[in-house]
Design a protein around this motif. Structure first.
Motif, PDB file in Angstrom:
ATOM      1  N   THR A 327       0.646  -1.376   0.171  1.00 13.63           N
ATOM      2  CA  THR A 327      -0.081   0.370  -0.102  1.00 13.63           C
ATOM      3  C   THR A 327       0.698   1.181   0.137  1.00 13.63           C
ATOM      4  O   THR A 327       0.548   1.845  -1.228  1.00 13.63           O
ATOM      5  CB  THR A 327      -1.107  -0.141   1.414  1.00 13.63           C
ATOM      6  N   ARG A 328       1.824   1.061   0.301  1.00 20.72           N
ATOM      7  CA  ARG A 328       2.585   2.216   0.516  1.00 20.72           C
ATOM      8  C   ARG A 328       3.358   3.006  -0.710  1.00 20.72           C
ATOM      9  O   ARG A 328       3.778   4.382  -0.868  1.00 20.72           O
ATOM     10  CB  ARG A 328       3.596   2.278   2.301  1.00 20.72           C
ATOM     11  N   VAL A 329       3.708   1.505  -1.517  1.00  9.64           N
ATOM     12  CA  VAL A 329       3.994   1.701  -1.855  1.00  9.64           C
ATOM     13  C   VAL A 329       3.717   2.476  -3.021  1.00  9.64           C
ATOM     14  O   VAL A 329       3.916   3.422  -4.134  1.00  9.64           O
ATOM     15  CB  VAL A 329       5.008   0.357  -2.770  1.00  9.64           C
ATOM     16  N   VAL A 330       1.991   1.758  -3.833  1.00  8.55           N
ATOM     17  CA  VAL A 330       1.199   2.615  -3.997  1.00  8.55           C
ATOM     18  C   VAL A 330       1.331   3.471  -4.393  1.00  8.55           C
ATOM     19  O   VAL A 330       0.313   4.742  -4.691  1.00  8.55           O
ATOM     20  CB  VAL A 330      -0.333   1.320  -4.530  1.00  8.55           C
ATOM     21  N   GLN A 331       0.787   4.518  -2.753  1.00  9.79           N
ATOM     22  CA  GLN A 331       0.628   5.222  -2.473  1.00  9.79           C
ATOM     23  C   GLN A 331       1.707   6.303  -2.573  1.00  9.79           C
ATOM     24  O   GLN A 331       2.034   7.306  -2.213  1.00  9.79           O
ATOM     25  CB  GLN A 331      -0.235   5.607  -0.490  1.00  9.79           C
ATOM     26  N   ARG A 332       3.385   5.601  -2.935  1.00  5.35           N
ATOM     27  CA  ARG A 332       4.040   6.889  -3.706  1.00  5.35           C
ATOM     28  C   ARG A 332       4.658   6.573  -2.301  1.00  5.35           C
ATOM     29  O   ARG A 332       5.837   8.029  -2.236  1.00  5.35           O
ATOM     30  CB  ARG A 332       4.413   7.591  -4.530  1.00  5.35           C
ATOM     31  N   GLU A 333       4.681   6.226  -0.745  1.00  2.12           N
ATOM     32  CA  GLU A 333       5.428   7.142   0.131  1.00  2.12           C
ATOM     33  C   GLU A 333       6.547   6.644  -0.298  1.00  2.12           C
ATOM     34  O   GLU A 333       7.591   7.558   0.693  1.00  2.12           O
ATOM     35  CB  GLU A 333       4.735   6.390   1.730  1.00  2.12           C
ATOM     36  N   ILE A 334       6.396   5.453  -0.560  1.00  2.00           N
ATOM     37  CA  ILE A 334       8.318   4.983  -0.471  1.00  2.00           C
ATOM     38  C   ILE A 334       8.257   4.031  -1.537  1.00  2.00           C
ATOM     39  O   ILE A 334       7.039   3.467  -2.540  1.00  2.00           O
ATOM     40  CB  ILE A 334       8.251   3.267   0.917  1.00  2.00           C
ATOM     41  N   SER A 335      10.257   3.463  -2.027  1.00  2.00           N
ATOM     42  CA  SER A 335       9.921   3.227  -3.518  1.00  2.00           C
ATOM     43  C   SER A 335       9.824   2.336  -3.368  1.00  2.00           C
ATOM     44  O   SER A 335      10.159   1.478  -2.183  1.00  2.00           O
ATOM     45  CB  SER A 335      10.914   3.705  -3.934  1.00  2.00           C
ATOM     46  N   PRO A 336       9.358   1.103  -4.088  1.00  2.00           N
ATOM     47  CA  PRO A 336       9.173  -0.742  -4.636  1.00  2.00           C
ATOM     48  C   PRO A 336      10.924  -0.901  -3.446  1.00  2.00           C
ATOM     49  O   PRO A 336      10.741  -2.436  -3.014  1.00  2.00           O
ATOM     50  CB  PRO A 336       9.361  -1.132  -5.939  1.00  2.00           C
ATOM     51  N   LYS A 338      12.982   0.484  -1.886  1.00  2.00           N
ATOM     52  CA  LYS A 338      13.087   0.148  -0.129  1.00  2.00           C
ATOM     53  C   LYS A 338      11.548  -0.006   0.415  1.00  2.00           C
ATOM     54  O   LYS A 338      12.271  -0.889   1.579  1.00  2.00           O
ATOM     55  CB  LYS A 338      12.359   2.213   0.311  1.00  2.00           C
TER      56      LYS A 338
END
Ligand SMILES: Nc1nc2c(ncn2[C@@H]2O[C@H](COP(=O)(O)OP(=O)(O)OP(=O)(O)O)[C@@H](O)[C@H]2O)c(=O)[nH]1
Ligand SMILES: [Mg+2]
Length: 347
Positions: A327-336, A338
């Motif tokens: 979810t955090r990747v999809v929301q662009r909070e963290i990179s894949p 990371k």
């Protein structure tokens, strides 16, 4: 995660099972193939025992767009390999992977009438793959099936796949000789499949040569091949592809022939049979077959390792942690990368 599903059953122990298969017991072989398809512990145990007895069969992949006549052609080829007048009569196994049309028993080969020519011949064994494996995917299951047939003494193993996806292409990578079947008059959507399939062909067949438009298809294929040769890309992809570490050593002298066949009456099948034999001789003479085998086995170990390590790792972390990271990747909070780092290192 362990390799193999534990299934409590009345099956024999692995050693006597393997002995029966080696002795040519067809029922035992059929049962073993089911065990392999179901990825049971017993199936893998028997394969462990059989493995040193493999490596003798000529594996022939037959692929192409849906409905081009692959099954009919495989059928005809099996008959050609079985011809009594030939000096060497081969034992032939046929594996139909993921047939696109529903089947009941003999119908898998498309042409029920012709099936009768094969049925009852003890030198022929026909198997249709009923399920997609979970462990390493369809390619891994097929590879197990092929090993079992090889150990059981089949000299020629014909594997039919519909050449539409990566899984099917992976299966073809198993083969020593890949026959790509085309037919005249296929629509535009087929062209994309065609282009991909050209890359893996050792032999190209224009089937349904009794239909109009054969010459156009044949000419198109020849000019595509010539173009690839001019670019130095005429060696089939399976011989050049990355996981094959010895790619540069594969002899480039083979140029895929383009042959015409009519699978419903057998026209041109003799030439195809000869071309397949020539390709096998070429592979043996140039030692390419050894390189191919070595590379394929290394690739197989690596693929299994990947599948199993990833599955094990997935079991070791909590699902909600995994989903949260996604979810955090999809929301662009963290990179894949990371996300992967955090998941693996646990922070
Ligand atoms: N006219 C003509 N028809 C053919 C020829 N070869 C096969 N067919 C017919 O084409 C149809 C499809 O043949 P199959 O052998 O089932 O084709 P396939 O490529 O195995 O089909 P899928 O496995 O469903 O992708 C059948 O009706 C065959 O009888 C041929 O050389 N000429
Ligand atoms: Mg078919």
């Amino acid at each position: 995660m362990q390799i193999g599903n534990d299934v409590k059953s009345q099956m024999p122990d692995a050693n006597s099972f393997a002995e029966k298969v080696l002795a040519g017991n067809r029922l035992a072989l059929a049962r073993l193939l089911t065990q392999i398809e179901n990825e049971t512990t017993l199936g893998f145990d028997v394969l462990d025992i059989l493995f040193p007895r493999t490596g003798n069969a000529h594996l022939i992949g037959v692929t192409g767009a849906p409905g081009t006549g692959k099954s009919s052609l495989v059928n005809q080829l099996a008959l050609a390999f079985r011809k009594k007048e030939r000096a060497e009569t081969k034992r032939v196994a046929i594996v139909a992977v993921d047939p696109s049309s529903p089947f009941t028993g003999g119908a898998i080969l498309g042409d029920r009438v012709r099936m009768r020519d094969l049925a009852g011949d003890p030198g022929i064994f026909i198997r249709s793959m009923a399920s997609r494996g979970s462990l390493g995917g369809l390619a891994t299951t097929t590879s197990g099936i092929v090993l079992a047939l090889d150990a059981a003494g089949y000299d020629v193993i014909l594997v039919e796949t519909v050449g539409v996806g990566q899984a099917e292409v992976d299966i073809v990578r198993l083969a020593h000789t890949t026959v790509v079947v085309e037919a005249p008059g296929l629509g535009d959507e087929i062209q994309a499949i065609k282009a991909g399939l050209m890359e893996i062909a050792d032999i190209l067949v224009v089937n349904k040569a009794d239909k109009p438009g054969v010459e156009i298809t044949e000419r198109a294929l020849r000019s595509m091949l010539q173009m690839r040769k001019d670019q130095g890309r005429h060696v089939a992809l399976a011989n050049r592809i990355k996981p094959y570490p010895d790619e540069v050593n594969v002899d480039p002298s083979w140029f895929p022939p383009v042959l015409k066949t009519v699978a419903i009456d057998g026209k041109g099948v003799g030439s195809l049979h000869n071309a397949i034999a020539q390709h096998y001789n070429y592979l043996s003479d140039t030692k390419s077959i050894i390189l191919k085998e070595q590379a394929r086995l290394k690739y197989e170990v690596e693929m299994l390792l990947r599948e199993i390590l990833v599955a094990r790792w997935r079991e070791s972390i909590r699902e909600h942690e995994y989903q949260l990271a996604l979810t955090r990747v999809v929301q662009r909070e963290i990179s894949p990368w990371k996300a992967v780092k955090q998941l693996i290192e646990g922070r």
